[in-house]
Design a protein around this motif. Structure first.
Motif, PDB file in Angstrom:
ATOM      1  N   UNK A 153       0.730  -1.121   0.039  1.00 33.22           N
ATOM      2  CA  UNK A 153       0.024  -0.128  -0.056  1.00 33.22           C
ATOM      3  C   UNK A 153       0.961   1.103  -0.050  1.00 33.22           C
ATOM      4  N   UNK A 154       0.334   2.384  -0.409  1.00 29.53           N
ATOM      5  CA  UNK A 154       1.181   3.674  -0.115  1.00 29.53           C
ATOM      6  C   UNK A 154       0.877   3.947   1.493  1.00 29.53           C
ATOM      7  N   UNK A 155       1.888   4.851   1.985  1.00 28.54           N
ATOM      8  CA  UNK A 155       2.016   5.285   3.181  1.00 28.54           C
ATOM      9  C   UNK A 155       0.765   5.933   3.620  1.00 28.54           C
ATOM     10  N   UNK A 156       0.101   5.421   4.947  1.00 27.25           N
ATOM     11  CA  UNK A 156      -1.249   6.264   5.472  1.00 27.25           C
ATOM     12  C   UNK A 156      -0.975   5.915   6.911  1.00 27.25           C
ATOM     13  N   UNK A 157      -1.437   7.241   7.558  1.00 32.95           N
ATOM     14  CA  UNK A 157      -1.445   6.983   8.887  1.00 32.95           C
ATOM     15  C   UNK A 157      -2.824   6.511   9.511  1.00 32.95           C
ATOM     16  N   UNK A 158      -4.109   6.753   8.505  1.00 40.92           N
ATOM     17  CA  UNK A 158      -5.528   6.520   8.872  1.00 40.92           C
ATOM     18  C   UNK A 158      -5.838   4.977   9.495  1.00 40.92           C
ATOM     19  N   UNK A 159      -4.708   4.154   9.366  1.00 38.43           N
ATOM     20  CA  UNK A 159      -5.239   2.711   9.773  1.00 38.43           C
ATOM     21  C   UNK A 159      -5.166   2.532  11.250  1.00 38.43           C
ATOM     22  N   UNK A 160      -4.342   3.358  11.865  1.00 37.15           N
ATOM     23  CA  UNK A 160      -4.406   3.117  13.398  1.00 37.15           C
ATOM     24  C   UNK A 160      -5.206   4.140  14.369  1.00 37.15           C
ATOM     25  N   UNK A 161      -5.782   5.218  13.403  1.00 33.38           N
ATOM     26  CA  UNK A 161      -6.561   6.272  14.079  1.00 33.38           C
ATOM     27  C   UNK A 161      -7.822   6.037  14.263  1.00 33.38           C
ATOM     28  N   UNK A 162      -8.432   4.722  14.443  1.00 33.30           N
ATOM     29  CA  UNK A 162      -9.865   4.402  14.615  1.00 33.30           C
ATOM     30  C   UNK A 162     -10.109   3.804  15.727  1.00 33.30           C
ATOM     31  N   UNK A 163     -11.151   3.580  16.205  1.00 32.49           N
ATOM     32  CA  UNK A 163     -11.630   2.877  17.556  1.00 32.49           C
ATOM     33  C   UNK A 163     -11.036   1.512  17.499  1.00 32.49           C
ATOM     34  N   UNK A 164     -11.468   0.516  18.250  1.00 37.21           N
ATOM     35  CA  UNK A 164     -11.225  -0.851  18.464  1.00 37.21           C
ATOM     36  C   UNK A 164     -12.155  -1.660  17.533  1.00 37.21           C
TER      37      UNK A 164
END
Length: 148
Positions: A64-75
């Protein structure tokens, strides 16, 4: 009747024998059966130490392309982490891996590992699927900033 010297030597020999028996399991536990076995390497984003990750449900089999969003959500969601330097034995799979993350308060979370498979066109890179949740339920929800 034994002399003092022979009794002393017998006691010292016995003590060394007992110490050797007690120390043997400690030394044996630290011995890797394959000292040349590789240590998995978590692939990070090119400009930071953040792990390269993708949503498990929408991953298309490539890097994938780098992204910070995958760790920024709830559980309780699934992501792919990308690792290299892995040599799987016959029959070995996701159960050979343990994934832990640590938040800014030094709390550790164990993430269940669900799957592992090679990345298309990069057979030396594996996608490791993990469930992002506190498996034990010990801590409150981790921060939504993605900093773990």
């Amino acid at each position: 009747m034994k002399s003092f010297t022979s009794r002393f030597i017998g006691q010292i020999s016995g003590a060394f024998f007992v110490i050797a028996l007690l120390a043997l399991p400690v030394f044996a536990a630290d011995i890797d059966p394959d000292p040349d076995s590789p240590t998995p390497v978590l692939i990070s984003q090119p400009t930071s130490t953040r792990a390269l990750a993708a949503w498990a449900d929408t991953w298309r089999g490539t890097l994938p392309k780098p992204s910070n969003s995958v760790f920024a959500y709830g559980a309780d969601y699934r992501i792919k982490l990308f690792i290299t330097n892995v040599e799987l034995m016959n029959g070995e799979g996701a159960n050979a891996f343990r994934v832990y993350i640590q938040d800014f308060k030094n709390r550790e979370y164990r993430l269940p590992v669900l799957d592992i498979r090679p990345v298309n066109n990069y057979p030396w890179i594996y996608a490791l699927t993990v469930q992002v949740k506190d498996e034990i339920g010990f801590w409150e929800e981790r921060p939504a900033s993605g900093d773990v």
